[in-house]
Each structure stands twice: as structure tokens, then as C-alpha cells.
Design a protein around this motif. Structure first.
Motif, PDB file in Angstrom:
ATOM      1  N   VAL A 148     -51.963   1.991 -50.194  1.00 59.93           N
ATOM      2  CA  VAL A 148     -50.740   2.041 -50.828  1.00 59.93           C
ATOM      3  C   VAL A 148     -50.395   0.701 -51.748  1.00 59.93           C
ATOM      4  CG1 VAL A 148     -49.335   2.559 -48.848  1.00 59.93           C
ATOM      5  CG2 VAL A 148     -49.790   0.336 -48.887  1.00 59.93           C
ATOM      6  N   ASN A 149     -49.737   0.691 -52.760  1.00 63.95           N
ATOM      7  CA  ASN A 149     -49.767  -0.149 -53.791  1.00 63.95           C
ATOM      8  C   ASN A 149     -48.786  -1.450 -53.286  1.00 63.95           C
ATOM      9  OD1 ASN A 149     -47.990  -1.026 -56.389  1.00 63.95           O
ATOM     10  ND2 ASN A 149     -50.185  -1.437 -56.648  1.00 63.95           N
ATOM     11  N   VAL A 150     -48.869  -2.599 -53.300  1.00 63.22           N
ATOM     12  CA  VAL A 150     -48.048  -3.711 -53.065  1.00 63.22           C
ATOM     13  C   VAL A 150     -47.870  -4.546 -54.062  1.00 63.22           C
ATOM     14  CG1 VAL A 150     -48.609  -3.441 -50.494  1.00 63.22           C
ATOM     15  CG2 VAL A 150     -49.900  -4.964 -51.903  1.00 63.22           C
ATOM     16  N   GLY A 151     -48.448  -4.423 -55.217  1.00 66.28           N
ATOM     17  CA  GLY A 151     -48.409  -5.483 -56.060  1.00 66.28           C
ATOM     18  C   GLY A 151     -49.371  -5.213 -57.309  1.00 66.28           C
ATOM     19  N   THR A 152     -49.887  -6.331 -57.822  1.00 68.28           N
ATOM     20  CA  THR A 152     -50.845  -6.217 -58.809  1.00 68.28           C
ATOM     21  C   THR A 152     -51.978  -7.420 -58.599  1.00 68.28           C
ATOM     22  OG1 THR A 152     -49.623  -7.724 -60.659  1.00 68.28           O
ATOM     23  CG2 THR A 152     -49.583  -5.377 -60.626  1.00 68.28           C
ATOM     24  N   LEU A 153     -53.234  -7.357 -59.176  1.00 70.25           N
ATOM     25  CA  LEU A 153     -54.075  -8.662 -58.879  1.00 70.25           C
ATOM     26  C   LEU A 153     -53.578  -9.576 -59.917  1.00 70.25           C
ATOM     27  CD1 LEU A 153     -57.785  -6.784 -59.413  1.00 70.25           C
ATOM     28  CD2 LEU A 153     -56.118  -7.129 -57.369  1.00 70.25           C
ATOM     29  N   SER A 154     -53.634 -10.702 -59.274  1.00 68.83           N
ATOM     30  CA  SER A 154     -53.453 -12.079 -60.024  1.00 68.83           C
ATOM     31  C   SER A 154     -54.309 -12.378 -61.450  1.00 68.83           C
ATOM     32  CB  SER A 154     -53.439 -13.272 -59.083  1.00 68.83           C
ATOM     33  OG  SER A 154     -52.704 -13.364 -57.958  1.00 68.83           O
ATOM     34  N   ASP A 160     -53.771  -2.429 -60.194  1.00 67.03           N
ATOM     35  CA  ASP A 160     -52.730  -2.427 -59.087  1.00 67.03           C
ATOM     36  C   ASP A 160     -53.719  -3.149 -57.794  1.00 67.03           C
ATOM     37  OD1 ASP A 160     -50.832  -0.983 -60.167  1.00 67.03           O
ATOM     38  OD2 ASP A 160     -51.549   0.857 -59.710  1.00 67.03           O
ATOM     39  N   ALA A 161     -52.880  -3.759 -57.091  1.00 68.64           N
ATOM     40  CA  ALA A 161     -53.468  -4.264 -55.825  1.00 68.64           C
ATOM     41  C   ALA A 161     -53.116  -3.074 -54.519  1.00 68.64           C
ATOM     42  CB  ALA A 161     -52.908  -5.619 -55.368  1.00 68.64           C
ATOM     43  N   SER A 495     -51.688 -24.225 -53.918  1.00 67.58           N
ATOM     44  CA  SER A 495     -51.301 -24.348 -55.332  1.00 67.58           C
ATOM     45  C   SER A 495     -50.774 -22.931 -55.475  1.00 67.58           C
ATOM     46  CB  SER A 495     -52.087 -24.822 -55.965  1.00 67.58           C
ATOM     47  OG  SER A 495     -53.243 -24.217 -55.872  1.00 67.58           O
ATOM     48  N   MET A 496     -50.696 -21.910 -54.842  1.00 71.85           N
ATOM     49  CA  MET A 496     -50.534 -20.712 -55.187  1.00 71.85           C
ATOM     50  C   MET A 496     -49.202 -20.586 -55.690  1.00 71.85           C
ATOM     51  SD  MET A 496     -52.808 -17.931 -53.194  1.00 71.85           S
ATOM     52  CE  MET A 496     -51.872 -18.088 -51.511  1.00 71.85           C
ATOM     53  N   GLY A 497     -48.767 -19.602 -56.568  1.00 74.18           N
ATOM     54  CA  GLY A 497     -47.455 -19.414 -57.004  1.00 74.18           C
ATOM     55  C   GLY A 497     -46.367 -18.490 -56.275  1.00 74.18           C
ATOM     56  N   GLN A 498     -45.142 -18.312 -56.644  1.00 75.27           N
ATOM     57  CA  GLN A 498     -44.533 -17.389 -55.611  1.00 75.27           C
ATOM     58  C   GLN A 498     -44.871 -16.019 -55.733  1.00 75.27           C
ATOM     59  OE1 GLN A 498     -42.488 -20.031 -54.759  1.00 75.27           O
ATOM     60  NE2 GLN A 498     -40.734 -18.532 -54.528  1.00 75.27           N
ATOM     61  N   ARG A 499     -44.814 -15.312 -54.707  1.00 75.03           N
ATOM     62  CA  ARG A 499     -45.146 -13.861 -54.517  1.00 75.03           C
ATOM     63  C   ARG A 499     -46.566 -13.815 -54.253  1.00 75.03           C
ATOM     64  NH1 ARG A 499     -42.681 -12.402 -59.064  1.00 75.03           N
ATOM     65  NH2 ARG A 499     -43.893 -10.740 -59.332  1.00 75.03           N
ATOM     66  N   LYS A 515     -50.359 -10.523 -56.516  1.00 74.36           N
ATOM     67  CA  LYS A 515     -49.050 -10.766 -56.835  1.00 74.36           C
ATOM     68  C   LYS A 515     -48.202  -9.495 -56.244  1.00 74.36           C
ATOM     69  CE  LYS A 515     -47.535 -13.693 -59.954  1.00 74.36           C
ATOM     70  NZ  LYS A 515     -47.321 -14.255 -61.138  1.00 74.36           N
ATOM     71  N   PHE A 516     -47.359  -9.906 -55.049  1.00 77.21           N
ATOM     72  CA  PHE A 516     -46.464  -8.817 -54.726  1.00 77.21           C
ATOM     73  C   PHE A 516     -45.642  -8.440 -55.684  1.00 77.21           C
ATOM     74  CE2 PHE A 516     -47.645 -10.434 -50.487  1.00 77.21           C
ATOM     75  CZ  PHE A 516     -48.119  -9.456 -49.931  1.00 77.21           C
ATOM     76  N   VAL A 517     -45.236  -7.044 -55.704  1.00 76.33           N
ATOM     77  CA  VAL A 517     -44.032  -6.625 -56.815  1.00 76.33           C
ATOM     78  C   VAL A 517     -42.829  -7.296 -56.695  1.00 76.33           C
ATOM     79  CG1 VAL A 517     -45.236  -4.308 -56.662  1.00 76.33           C
ATOM     80  CG2 VAL A 517     -43.381  -4.916 -55.126  1.00 76.33           C
ATOM     81  N   LYS A 518     -42.232  -7.487 -57.586  1.00 76.42           N
ATOM     82  CA  LYS A 518     -40.995  -8.074 -57.891  1.00 76.42           C
ATOM     83  C   LYS A 518     -39.911  -7.087 -57.271  1.00 76.42           C
ATOM     84  CE  LYS A 518     -38.146 -11.276 -60.692  1.00 76.42           C
ATOM     85  NZ  LYS A 518     -38.148 -11.730 -62.157  1.00 76.42           N
TER      86      LYS A 518
END
Length: 607
Positions: A148-154, A160-161, A495-499, A515-518
Motif C-alpha cells: 500500500v502507498n503511504v507517501g513518497t520518498l524524501s 511512491d513509498a 532533525s527530520m521534518g513534519q510528516r 514523507k507521509f501523504v498530506k
């Protein structure tokens, strides 16, 4: 353009750069390798702008050209070889990378294959450069597993991640991260993807902040202190004692009295013709204080009175009086109406289980147990009952049901210090963590303080989503759980960002920074659609003070509660038959009736 020749003599291009780019500016070379890590030498030119510097960034994957294979490395440190910076000349830099694995082309035209581990180590002078997109996809390919897709690669948001949802669920998972990094959003995404991929999966969410119900409204059934029906007779003795003593030190003398008289009250409910003082007798021999069989509190109080009257020593009576006072106090407390309501003396185990665990689910596979309005001193006992029922339900359904128990703020239920928390809750959740996967009962752990969580529980979570963690102790816990070959990945935890999250374990092919989908605003956890009315609301001070004083609402409480003490208790003659008070008709929830299981099907009658 660089070309390498395979052993068969076939030329295989390993170049990933745009043909318009300068060969020198985007290339580095291996100058050191120790088996697990390598060091690259490169140059940053002032004429290059940001083109080169954008490639050598901490956290990015890079590729080292070795002919038929490309060694994949993760950049974890960048440094200049000299302390000064030249604006008009080339600046030599060193890039430290961690070796992750190898990508190779097996069949011309087919997608490349990625393998963990290194079979050919980079030689001195080997060319290193930006990894191409198709190699990056190969690194995170799940090899045919249900994904299943949960976001994208940073590193590349065009890719897709994906996670292997079956392995993530069946081998338990954890989501860790400090407050405000998007942890609850990540959980919402995971839950939605899980039920989309596995429509028959049921989910029970322990929601201490009442935040998941609004975000999962179309697929979630919400239960709170007002709508929960969990009869007192479904509590085991230690759970029931936790309710009566309300977090205070438990008097074991009182508990032993309960252990003796509760089975007698249960037997009388089952065989009303028998006197209250009689024990045993056929099927009643199997009854214990833990058997989930209904009984009446009025019978329990009569047994206490009889025991007090039969005592020779008056010095023993205070223990009985104290126990009786505790029971009567809990019965009339409006906060406990979900346990002691007028319908709670009926055998509603089928309805209770069907409602909480969605049998049938009717399109709402998730149950959000909202605890914000529940007395804190009984939350542990209720969670213990629900976790225990979840395990028993999947155990006795013989593989016909899959259930995920998700614990938000899991360190409250399973603290690292064994002296803290509530032992039955810890035991019930530990049982799911250790044995649940065999029967279809899975555990999801969500916490902002993994250092305060029982390490045994965390070790059972085969997939971890680590978001930003500022505490060094928490970071150390996660480092101990990740494979050594990916340890440098966790250097970014603070130091990682939001999501953003680092996913590792059975649910991914290799450690992945994603990075999780918004989500839309109305899908965010904790979102309340108040519109413009929020500023117009006025505080009802009378209602607030009534709640502080524990004064029930006269309408709702009178309708739901009923009193166990409203009927005068007649004297009981030993050996005389006792006619039970007729039970009130049950208002059943329609969706929970269709396929209600029998008690014997789950083994409740014998456990």
C-alpha cells in the motif's frame, strides 16, 4: 559517457547523468573503504551553482559504478578537506557513506534487482554519482508482496513509498515520534490503508485524546464513556478491584472476600432456586470470580451482610463494612454507569462483543474507544478487559477473524518500569505481542516516549516508523532496534521534518526515509468541524461545577442508570428459594445482532 563491460562481453551503460551535464562536476571517486563504509572525494565549483551541492546531501542515496553492479550508499556526513572556502576556485569535499547493498541488471530492458549486503566492494577510484530513479525504485521494491502507498520518498517525491501491509500488520508495528511531528496523522494513514487492503480486518483503537474518531468518521464506530456498555461481571477480579479501589492501594483482605462470594452470586443468578449461601452443585462448580457470568450486585451486598452477621469477632467487621461502602459508592457514581447501568445485570455478552469488535462491521471496521471523558482511575481496568477479550475472540474464532489493537500513548499501559502501570493491562497486551500473531490478533504501538515503553513490547514490533525524536534516550532505544547496516540513517532522527519518518523492519525491503501523504484538514486527527460557532460558545458554569461535584444529569442518568438499591432487600432464610427480580428489556443495536457468536464458541463458559 562511461561504459562498463560485463563478463559476457556485453556493454552495459551505468551512467545516470543528464547528457548536458559536465562529466567532472557531478562525479566523485572512492578514496577509502572499510567494508561497511566508504569515503568519496569530489569538488564543488563556484561556476556550478547548486547543481553539485544538491547531489551531495546528507540522507540521500548515491550510486558507485562497479560495472555489472552498482553499489548503493547512504550519505551520512559531508565535510570539506580544508577549513577555508574559496569563492573563486574549486573546493574539494569528502563524502562519508554507509554501504547499503547492490543493484544489478539481470535481463536487458527488465527492471534492476536490489540485494542487501555487499558482494563486490568499491575499489579506489571507483566512480560515484547521483542514483538514477529506476535504481531507487528497485531498492524499495517489495518483490510482489501486497503493498500500500503511504507517501513518497524524501529523496525523490516522484517515487511512491510503499509498505508490505500484511507483514506490517501480522508482525506488529510501532509509530514513535515526539509531539507535533505528525504521528497521529501517520497512524490515520496506516489505518485507512490497512482496511482498504484487508476489508475484513477489525481495528480497536485505544484513543486517550479522542482524536481519531473525527478523522476516521466514515469507517469508525466511536465509543466513549456515555455510549460504552461493559458489564461489571465481565471484569476479572483484579480488574474489578482496580475499579473499586480507584487507583488506591488495594486491601487484599477485601479482595479475598470478593473472591469467595462472587462465585456464589454468579451461581445464584444461574440457578435462582438455590439459596445464596449454597456453593457448588453441578455446573456451578466451574464458576470462579473470573468467569464472565452475570450476577446481581444486590445479591453480592446481601452476601456481605450475611457474612458480617455470622462473624463472632466484631473486630473483623470493619473490613466487610469498607468493602460494602466501596461497592455502594461505585454503583451510585454516575461516571460508572457504563458498568452498573440497569441493563448490566443481563447476559449481554454477545451484544457487547458484537458492538465493540464490529461483528458484523457494516462498513465500519474500526472502533475508536475514546477515553478522554472516562475516569482515569478505571481506564486501566477497561483497557485490560478489552485487550483480553480481543485476544480470546481471535483465539476461539479459530483464525476466522483478524483484529488489530492499536495503543495510542502505549507507554501508559506498558511502562518500562514494572512497578508502574496496571499489571493486568500489561499482561493482556504482552500476550497479544508475544502470541497474538498466531491467532490473528495484532498489536500497533504508538508512543512519543519509546524510552519509557517496555522494551519487550517494542522488540516484538517487526516494523517501526520512527519520526522526529529529540530525546537522546529515545533515540538510543530506536538505534538498538535497527539493523547495524542502517544505523547511520538514525542520525537524522532529531532533525527530520513534519510528516517525515524512517521506516525499517519487515514491512519494507530496506530502511526507507519517507514523507507521509498530506491529508485534508477534515481528515486530520483531532479535527473538529466547529465552523464559526466556536467563538460564540459560552461556558456552562453550572454544568462544569456539577461535573466537578459528580452530580449526574437528571435526565440521561435516570434513564440509563436505574438503582441496584431501590428495591428493599428482604431477609434471606438459609436454604429457602429466592426469586430474582425480572430484568429490564434490552435495547439492542440492530447491526450487532445478525451473527452474534455464542459464548461456547469463544470458550468463555470454561475459562
Amino acid at each position: 559517457m562511461y561504459e562498463q563491460t560485463t563478463a559476457a562481453g556485453e556493454a552495459t551503460s551505468q551512467e545516470r547523468r543528464d547528457g548536458t551535464q559536465n562529466d567532472v562536476r557531478l562525479l566523485g571517486h572512492v578514496i577509502r573503504c572499510d567494508g561497511a563504509r566508504a569515503t568519496l572525494a569530489a569538488e564543488v565549483s563556484p561556476d556550478d551553482g547548486n547543481a553539485t551541492t544538491d547531489q551531495w546531501v546528507v540522507g540521500r542515496m548515491i550510486s558507485i559504478n562497479l560495472g555489472s553492479t552498482r553499489t548503493v550508499g547512504l550519505v551520512y556526513e559531508i565535510a570539506k578537506t580544508t577549513p577555508e572556502w574559496h569563492e573563486e576556485a574549486n573546493n574539494p569535499i569528502e563524502i562519508s557513506i554507509e554501504l547499503v547493498g547492490e543493484v544489478r541488471d539481470v535481463t536487458p530492458g527488465a527492471p534492476p534487482i536490489f540485494d542487501r549486503g555487499i558482494t563486490r566492494y568499491p575499489h579506489i577510484g571507483a566512480i560515484a554519482h547521483r542514483i538514477r530513479a529506476r535504481d531507487l525504485k528497485a531498492i524499495y521494491d517489495l518483490a510482489g508482496r501486497q503493498s500500500v502507498n503511504v507517501g513518497t520518498l524524501s529523496q525523490d517525491e516522484t517515487i511512491d513509498a510503499n509498505i508490505a501491509i500484511q507483514d506490517t500488520l501480522t508482525r506488529h508495528f510501532a509509530v514513535v515520534g515526539t509531539t507535533g511531528v505528525g504521528k497521529s496523522t501517520a497512524v490515520t494513514i496506516l489505518l485507512r490503508r490497512a482496511i482498504e487492503a484487508r476489508p475484513e480486518l477489525r481495528v480497536l483503537v485505544f484513543d486517550p485524546h479522542n482524536e481519531f474518531g473525527p478523522s476516521l468518521g466514515d469507517v469508525a464506530f466511536r465509543i466513549d464513556a456515555e455510549t460504552l456498555d461493559l458489564p461489571f461481571w465481565m471484569f476479572r477480579l483484579e480488574e474489578f478491584a482496580e475499579v473499586l479501589f480507584r487507583g488506591r492501594e488495594i486491601d487484599m483482605d477485601e479482595v479475598e472476600i470478593l473472591r469467595d462470594i462472587i462465585p456464589m452470586a454468579k451461581q445464584h443468578y444461574r440457578t435462582p432456586g438455590a439459596g445464596l449461601m449454597r456453593r457448588g452443585g453441578g455446573s456451578g462448580d466451574a464458576l470462579t470470580a473470573d468467569t464472565p457470568v452475570p450476577y446481581r450486585m444486590v445479591d453480592l451486598l446481601k452476601l456481605l451482610d450475611e457474612r458480617m452477621g455470622a462473624l463472632d469477632a466484631k473486630s473483623d467487621r470493619p473490613v466487610f463494612r469498607a468493602l460494602k461502602a466501596r461497592i455502594e459508592s461505585a454503583i451510585v457514581d454516575p461516571r460508572y454507569k457504563f458498568m452498573f447501568g440497569s441493563r448490566m445485570i443481563e447476559d449481554t455478552i454477545h451484544e457487547t462483543i458484537g458492538k465493540i469488535f464490529r461483528l458484523p462491521h457494516n462498513g465500519k471496521q474500526i472502533t475508536c474507544f475514546e477515553m478522554a471523558g472516562m475516569p482515569s482511575e478505571i481506564v486501566n481496568a477497561v483497557c485490560s478487559v478489552l485487550a483480553r477479550l480481543a485476544f480470546d475472540l481471535t483465539l476461539w474464532s479459530e483464525g476466522k477473524m483478524e483484529l488489530l489493537v492499536l495503543c495510542e500513548e502505549a507507554h501508559r499501559y506498558m511502562p518500562a518500569d514494572a512497578k508502574l502501570g496496571f499489571a493486568p493491562t500489561r499482561h493482556a497486551l504482552s500476550r497479544i505481542a508475544k502470541e497474538g500473531r498466531k491467532y490473528g490478533c495484532y498489536l500497533g504501538v504508538v508512543t512519543q516516549r519509546p524510552g519509557e515503553l517496555d522494551s519487550t513490547i517494542l522488540s516484538q514490533c517487526s516494523t517501526v516508523f520512527a519520526m522526529r525524536l529529540a530525546n537522546e534516550k529515545d533515540q538510543a532505544i530506536i538505534r538498538s532496534a535497527i539493523a547495524d547496516s542502517s544505523a547511520s540513517t538514525l542520525a537524522f532522527l532529531s532533525s527530520m521534518g513534519q510528516r517525515e519518518a524512517i521506516a525499517f523492519g519487515e514491512g519494507v525491503s530496506t530502511t526507507m526515509r519517507l514523507k507521509f501523504v498530506k491529508l485534508r484538514r477534515d481528515e486530520l486527527p483531532g479535527h473538529q468541524d466547529t465552523g464559526g460557532e466556536k467563538t460564540k460558545r459560552e461556558v456552562d458554569l453550572v454544568a462544569v461545577v456539577n461535573r466537578l461535584r459528580n452530580v449526574p444529569d437528571p435526565k440521561s442518568f435516570a434513564a440509563a442508570q436505574g438503582s441496584f438499591l431501590e428495591t428493599p432487600v428482604p431477609p434471606v432464610t438459609p436454604g429457602a428459594p429466592y426469586a430474582p427480580r425480572p430484568a429490564a428489556p434490552a435495547a439492542k443495536e440492530p447491526e450487532a445482532q445478525a451473527t452474534a457468536p455464542t459464548p461456547r464458541a469463544f470458550g468463555f463458559g470454561s475459562r
